[in-house]
Enzyme design. Structure first.
Site, PDB file in Angstrom:
ATOM      1  N   GLU B 176       0.832  -1.199   0.000  1.00 21.70           N
ATOM      2  CA  GLU B 176       0.000   0.000   0.000  1.00 21.70           C
ATOM      3  C   GLU B 176       0.870   1.254   0.000  1.00 21.70           C
ATOM      4  O   GLU B 176       0.381   2.370   0.188  1.00 21.70           O
ATOM      5  CB  GLU B 176      -0.934  -0.009   1.216  1.00 21.70           C
ATOM      6  CG  GLU B 176      -2.156  -0.892   1.044  1.00 21.70           C
ATOM      7  CD  GLU B 176      -1.804  -2.361   0.831  1.00 21.70           C
ATOM      8  OE1 GLU B 176      -1.037  -2.908   1.655  1.00 21.70           O
ATOM      9  OE2 GLU B 176      -2.256  -2.961  -0.150  1.00 21.70           O
ATOM     10  N   ASN B 260      -0.379  -7.765  -3.685  1.00 21.39           N
ATOM     11  CA  ASN B 260      -1.142  -7.017  -4.688  1.00 21.39           C
ATOM     12  C   ASN B 260      -0.248  -6.044  -5.440  1.00 21.39           C
ATOM     13  O   ASN B 260       0.742  -5.558  -4.912  1.00 21.39           O
ATOM     14  CB  ASN B 260      -2.274  -6.241  -3.998  1.00 21.39           C
ATOM     15  CG  ASN B 260      -1.740  -5.220  -3.010  1.00 21.39           C
ATOM     16  OD1 ASN B 260      -1.291  -5.575  -1.939  1.00 21.39           O
ATOM     17  ND2 ASN B 260      -1.766  -3.947  -3.359  1.00 21.39           N
ATOM     18  N   ASP B 302      -7.208  -5.569  -4.641  1.00 16.19           N
ATOM     19  CA  ASP B 302      -6.275  -5.811  -3.529  1.00 16.19           C
ATOM     20  C   ASP B 302      -6.269  -7.284  -3.120  1.00 16.19           C
ATOM     21  O   ASP B 302      -6.148  -7.602  -1.937  1.00 16.19           O
ATOM     22  CB  ASP B 302      -6.600  -4.927  -2.305  1.00 16.19           C
ATOM     23  CG  ASP B 302      -5.593  -5.108  -1.183  1.00 16.19           C
ATOM     24  OD1 ASP B 302      -4.397  -5.258  -1.475  1.00 16.19           O
ATOM     25  OD2 ASP B 302      -6.000  -5.120  -0.006  1.00 16.19           O
TER      26      ASP B 302
END
Lengths: 166, 575
Positions: B176, B260, B302
């Site tokens: 992220e 991801n 994700d």
């Protein structure tokens, strides 16, 4: 006590140099620009420091809208989301770890804080920081913060679904 | 009873009564041959002793048991405690690596740590500020400490290392934060880095060479880790290794998933985004890739591919097959041939709206057009939600029942994607999410799955996501915990709850079982709510903002009414 009082002059100078709706892009000086802040409510000798003063943009609709845009563009929302927090603490509740005064929020953004808040000293000028301060304080609905901008939030209409157990 | 056999790799020389790595063995089965605690007597379990970690963030780790000592790694600041099993867990020593506090600012989903590994007299684990440390198991003295990542690039480490062939395998977190994912092998004796394999970029960085033979066509070609991205996007494209690693000594292959792609907004990264959201088989000596399979090419939601790859040998359509069982975030349980990477089966185990099936001829999921993210639009009823049908919380496999035991969640989400701005060291997501319960309204499930019959055998519904790991024993008892603090023993054959105990805080840790110095069987688990699912409590978030914690807060607004923070180890035994 000196440490609370001395930088007040800096703040006053800083505030005087900012005007509402100011649009010029003005890079702040590399050092000494953080306004005076107190992070404690204990004042030895009963000598409280003078109040640190308002945000020049507090309540200014344009500054709030700009603050909201910058809050997203500099990824503040990546940690604090829409005020509820995640990686970083909430900004919409009534707990302010490093103080809720505009000058405190300003200093937190510029200096960073030890437990994960990055220092944006090199990324934002003073004007941008004050605009973000205005937006951040509006998330917490602090009395003098003004109305948060509404325009851009209309599209974010993801429904708030109840998560109560069934 | 199915025809399933476990003749696969034990992979570990650890005595059966001990616990030397988070997943119990190299095959990641979390199966213990201890059988003192049974379906008949589990109802009489009682606490033997407890230990407070003194910390309040999410406790996801598995304790280790080596000799007469238990080792517990805490969330940040990643303290290692050594507890004397002969004296009811009395503290022997503690080791404090003192990770930089700033590392908390690059941990996407609470400041968790998933555990340590024991090897050759050392306890080896990772710190949140991206260091790997080895500590002398007897004295608590630091043997080596290696910096493997940089928090200013958004890198942190939360995973439990695996040691295979004298190499410590570690991987970064930060999917992220626009990091470039990697797995590294460190020499277990010295801590020096033997090899690094990136999961994006040119073949030489990914350690793709002549030995690389992926099963599917779409994984063949030169430098796909560059060509399946917009220019330079692979440099900040994710593909982290924050989950589980397994090892088959017979095939001499390591298996690790990849996280991801970043950012979540898929419109910023057209292409398959190799080698994210998939699984690599690599040689432990060199890191050379043998095969790769991508669970989610051009991931839209994700769906990290880092869940455990459980190595079992099954009688598959009449023939013995060395397989991987993989409950994937996208809602399908995969059976892969672990020699070749061929998908033998992929069956839904959860509510899915994003795809209709996995096409076994190509290996690719078939997407539902209406659920694809579009810039500036809110797409509703996406299932599984971003944490998937199952996140990191590891499953267990019993060779006695032939069943897989799955702790997982039942969540969907509404999502809007927007342009993400890359600033190193800050989040790189570009999505606004609100999660909520899937059909039925319960948010978690603990279920048993038959990989040969390819169906669910039984299921226990839970109010909250089941974010704890699980362990299953030769007594046919499985254990798991709930986010509101109940630790449960379950009949592994029927799903009947045999016993439950209310711990101080919600449970997201990995239970283990071991033989104490008194030769009695014990079960241990960390209580201490948090993690991504429990961030609303661990981080004291404001539940009025459903988008908080990447949208997980929306589904967990009531959790603060059910549990409070606080890390505590609980150890149980029969009277």
């Amino acid at each position: 006590m000196r440490k609370f009082i001395r930088p007040l002059a800096c703040l006053a100078a800083l505030l005087a140099s900012c005007s509402k709706e100011a649009r010029q892009f003005r890079a702040g000086p590399a050092t000494g620009r953080a306004p005076a802040i107190a992070q404690s409510e204990l004042f030895p000798g009963l000598t409280a420091p003078p109040a640190s003063g308002p945000n020049p943009y507090e309540g200014n609709a344009h500054a709030l809208a700009e603050g909201r845009r910058l809050y997203r563009w500099f990824n503040c929302n990546g940690c604090h989301f829409n005020g509820g927090g995640g990686i970083g603490p909430p900004l919409m509740d009534d707990q302010w770890i490093y103080g809720s005064e505009p000058a405190n929020v300003f200093a937190t953004i510029v200096q960073g804080r030890p437990n994960g808040m990055p220092s944006f000293h090199q990324r934002l000028n003073d004007q941008q920081v004050w605009q973000i301060v205005a937006y951040v304080r509006s998330l917490g609905k602090l009395p003098d913060a003004g109305k948060p901008p509404q325009r851009a939030s209309e599209k974010s209409a993801a429904r708030d679904v109840k998560s109560d157990p069934e | 009873m199915t025809a399933a056999l476990l003749i696969g790799p034990a992979g570990s020389a650890a005595p059966e009564g001990e616990w030397h790595m988070a997943a119990k063995n190299h095959a990641n089965t979390r199966y213990s041959a201890l059988d003192q605690i049974t379906i008949e007597n589990a109802g009489r379990l009682q606490p033997a002793w407890t230990f407070s970690t003194g910390l309040v963030r999410g406790h996801e780790a598995a304790p280790l048991v080596v000799g007469g000592t238990m080792y517990v790694v805490t969330p940040y600041p990643n303290i290692l405690y050594a507890l004397d099993l002969a004296r009811n867990g009395a503290l022997k020593w503690k080791y404090e690596p003192k990770p930089t506090p700033s590392s908390q600012g690059v941990a996407c989903c609470d400041v968790v740590n998933r555990g340590a590994a024991y090897f050759d007299g050392k306890i080896i684990y990772n710190t949140l500020d991206a260091h790997t440390v080895a500590v002398d198991a007897k004295s608590g003295r630091e043997v080596w400490k290696t910096k493997v990542g940089d928090i200013n690039r958004g890198e942190s480490i939360t995973m439990a290392p695996l040691v295979a062939k004298g190499k410590v395998l570690v991987g970064n977190s930060g999917g992220e934060f626009g990091v470039r994912g990697w797995v590294k092998a460190l020499d277990a004796g010295s801590g020096s880095v033997a090899w690094t394999a990136y999961n994006t970029g040119p073949d030489r960085d990914v350690l793709i060479g002549p030995e690389f033979q992926p099963f599917y066509e779409s994984d063949r070609g030169e430098d796909l880790g560059v060509k399946t991205w917009p220019p330079e996007a692979w440099r900040i494209g994710g593909g982290t290794v924050w989950g589980w690693i397994s090892y088959d000594p017979e095939l001499d292959l390591l298996y690790h998933g990849t996280g991801n792609p970043g950012p979540w907004n898929p419109e910023q990264r057209p292409g398959d985004n190799k080698w994210t959201a998939g699984v690599f088989a690599r040689r432990p000596d060199t890191g050379a890739a043998r095969w790769f399979y991508q669970w989610s090419p051009h991931d839209l939601y994700d769906y990290d591919g880092i869940n455990e790859n459980i190595l079992v040998d099954l009688e598959w359509e009449g023939k013995p097959r060395k397989v991987i069982l993989h409950p994937e975030r996208n809602g399908y349980i995969y059976v892969l041939d672990r020699a070749t990477g061929e998908v033998l089966a992929a069956d839904p185990y959860a509510y899915i709206t994003t795809t209709t099936k996995i096409d076994l001829s190509t290996g690719r999921p078939v997407h539902v057009e209406a659920k694809k993210p579009k810039l500036g639009e809110v797409v509703r009823d996406i299932a599984p939600a971003a944490p998937g049908a199952k996140d990191w919380q590891p499953a267990a496999y019993s060779p006695r029942t032939g069943l897989l035991y799955l702790p997982h969640q039942n969540l969907r989400m509404d999502q809007e994607v927007m342009e993400a701005n890359y600033i190193a060291g800050t989040p790189f997501v570009g999505a606004e999410v609100r999660m909520y319960a899937g059909p039925g309204g319960h948010r978690g499930e603990f279920e048993a799955w038959d990989p040969i019959a390819r169906r669910e055998v039984w299921q226990i519904k839970e109010q909250f996501p089941v974010w704890s790991g699980t362990v299953v024993t030769a007594g046919d008892v499985a254990f798991y915990g709930t986010m509101d603090g109940w630790f449960k023993a379950v009949n592994a054959r029927s799903g009947e709850i045999l016993w439950e105990f209310k711990c101080g805080s919600g449970i997201i840790g990995q239970p283990i079982t071991y033989l104490g110095p008194d030769q009695r069987q014990y079960v241990a688990v960390l209580s201490g709510v948090g993690g991504w699912a429990g961030a609303v409590v661990a981080g004291q978030l404001d539940p009025r903002d459903g988008t908080g914690a990447l949208g997980f807060v929306n589904a967990m607004k009531d959790l603060p009414h059910h549990t409070a923070r606080g890390g505590m180890l609980y150890v149980f035994r029969l009277p």
